[in-house]
Design a protein around this motif. Sequence first.
Motif, short mmCIF file in Angstrom:
data_model
loop_
_atom_site.label_atom_id
_atom_site.label_comp_id
_atom_site.label_asym_id
_atom_site.label_seq_id
_atom_site.Cartn_x
_atom_site.Cartn_y
_atom_site.Cartn_z
N PHE A 178 71.19 -21.81 -68.76
CA PHE A 178 72.52 -21.48 -68.25
C PHE A 178 72.69 -19.99 -67.96
CE2 PHE A 178 73.04 -25.33 -70.81
CZ PHE A 178 73.65 -26.17 -69.89
N GLY A 179 71.63 -19.22 -68.15
CA GLY A 179 71.71 -17.78 -67.97
C GLY A 179 71.71 -17.38 -66.50
N GLU A 180 72.84 -16.91 -66.02
CA GLU A 180 72.94 -16.58 -64.60
C GLU A 180 72.08 -15.37 -64.23
OE1 GLU A 180 76.73 -16.88 -62.57
OE2 GLU A 180 77.63 -17.67 -64.41
N GLU A 181 72.03 -14.36 -65.09
CA GLU A 181 71.22 -13.18 -64.77
C GLU A 181 69.74 -13.54 -64.72
OE1 GLU A 181 70.26 -9.65 -63.45
OE2 GLU A 181 72.33 -10.34 -63.74
N VAL A 182 69.30 -14.37 -65.65
CA VAL A 182 67.91 -14.84 -65.65
C VAL A 182 67.59 -15.55 -64.33
CG1 VAL A 182 66.39 -16.58 -66.68
CG2 VAL A 182 67.62 -14.98 -68.15
N HIS A 183 68.50 -16.41 -63.90
CA HIS A 183 68.27 -17.15 -62.66
C HIS A 183 68.37 -16.26 -61.43
CE1 HIS A 183 68.66 -20.61 -65.33
NE2 HIS A 183 68.13 -21.34 -64.37
N LEU A 206 70.73 -24.44 -60.69
CA LEU A 206 71.62 -23.74 -61.61
C LEU A 206 73.07 -24.12 -61.34
CD1 LEU A 206 72.30 -21.60 -63.76
CD2 LEU A 206 72.32 -19.91 -61.91
N SER A 207 73.46 -24.13 -60.07
CA SER A 207 74.84 -24.45 -59.71
C SER A 207 75.24 -25.84 -60.20
CB SER A 207 75.01 -24.35 -58.19
OG SER A 207 76.34 -24.63 -57.82
N GLU A 208 74.36 -26.81 -59.98
CA GLU A 208 74.66 -28.17 -60.42
C GLU A 208 74.72 -28.28 -61.93
OE1 GLU A 208 71.66 -30.53 -58.61
OE2 GLU A 208 72.38 -30.20 -56.56
N LEU A 210 75.54 -25.86 -64.10
CA LEU A 210 76.77 -25.22 -64.57
C LEU A 210 77.98 -26.11 -64.31
CD1 LEU A 210 76.18 -21.53 -63.43
CD2 LEU A 210 76.12 -22.40 -65.76
N ARG A 211 78.00 -26.74 -63.14
CA ARG A 211 79.14 -27.59 -62.79
C ARG A 211 79.17 -28.85 -63.67
NH1 ARG A 211 77.93 -27.95 -57.95
NH2 ARG A 211 79.08 -26.12 -57.26
N ARG A 212 77.99 -29.43 -63.89
CA ARG A 212 77.91 -30.68 -64.65
C ARG A 212 78.16 -30.46 -66.14
NH1 ARG A 212 73.19 -31.67 -63.33
NH2 ARG A 212 72.09 -30.95 -65.19
N GLU A 213 77.56 -29.42 -66.70
CA GLU A 213 77.61 -29.21 -68.15
C GLU A 213 78.79 -28.35 -68.61
OE1 GLU A 213 75.62 -30.77 -70.16
OE2 GLU A 213 74.26 -31.59 -68.64
N ALA A 215 81.39 -27.22 -66.22
CA ALA A 215 82.51 -27.32 -65.29
C ALA A 215 82.89 -25.95 -64.71
CB ALA A 215 83.73 -27.95 -65.96
N VAL A 216 81.87 -25.13 -64.41
CA VAL A 216 82.11 -23.84 -63.78
C VAL A 216 81.11 -23.68 -62.63
CG1 VAL A 216 82.97 -22.76 -65.88
CG2 VAL A 216 80.53 -22.62 -65.33
N ALA A 217 81.41 -22.72 -61.75
CA ALA A 217 80.50 -22.39 -60.66
C ALA A 217 79.81 -21.08 -60.99
CB ALA A 217 81.27 -22.28 -59.35
N PRO A 218 78.64 -20.82 -60.40
CA PRO A 218 77.98 -19.52 -60.63
C PRO A 218 78.90 -18.38 -60.23
CG PRO A 218 76.50 -21.04 -59.51
CD PRO A 218 77.85 -21.68 -59.51
N SER A 219 78.91 -17.31 -61.00
CA SER A 219 79.79 -16.17 -60.70
C SER A 219 79.19 -15.32 -59.59
CB SER A 219 79.99 -15.32 -61.95
OG SER A 219 78.76 -14.86 -62.45
#
Length: 219
Positions: A178-183, A206-208, A210-213, A215-219
């Motif tokens: 779930f790490g956005e910076e890593v991705h 990553l987007s899917e 975050l949305r599935r687990e 309920a947010v979108a990538p920042s």
Amino acid sequence: MLSIKLLGRMAVERDGEELTAPASRRAWSLLAYLALHPGPQPRNELAARFWPDVLDSSARASLRSAIWALRRTLEPFAPQLLVAGREEVGLSAAEGELRVDALAFVALLDEGRDSEAVELCDGELLSGFEEEWIDVVRETHRERLLGALERLAAGCELSGDLAGAIVSSRRQAAVDPFGEEVHRRLIARLAASGDRGAALLAYRTLSERLRRELAVAPS
């Protein structure tokens, strides 16, 4: 040599032969704690940590039972390893007679040997165990592993080895799904390598997630 493996599935081996774990999972967890915390540990603190929701007398009795279970398991292979006095409990071994992979991992990092350190990691610390004290040490280990992988990736990138950088970045993404910076770093390295399709796939994955687990979108 006795080897206590805590990275991934916990296992104890003596010269390559794996010991059968005791029936008491709490006893196995106690061994893991003692392996991660060298030196004598106060009995009262161990009892309170492992059995926090019962009376002190019951907690100390449960600790005695766990120690007994460990003795039965370890006695044929390392009769002197577990030292249990009236007030303290710990592991004792001559230099070179006991190896704990999680401690070896930290020692290698301290020596700047990141590549060797990450090779020891075969899954999360104490996989399958769910206890409060384990959550704390697991997170510390995870952060150290992520740091080592990024240093390896950055080093490869600087030397022009984008393929090597991507390998380490993918492993980071697996450790921190779930790490956005890593991705972001993974996506940037994939794009820099010319693999636009893989970069887009990494973003969509990553987007899917975050949305599935979450309920947010990538920042």
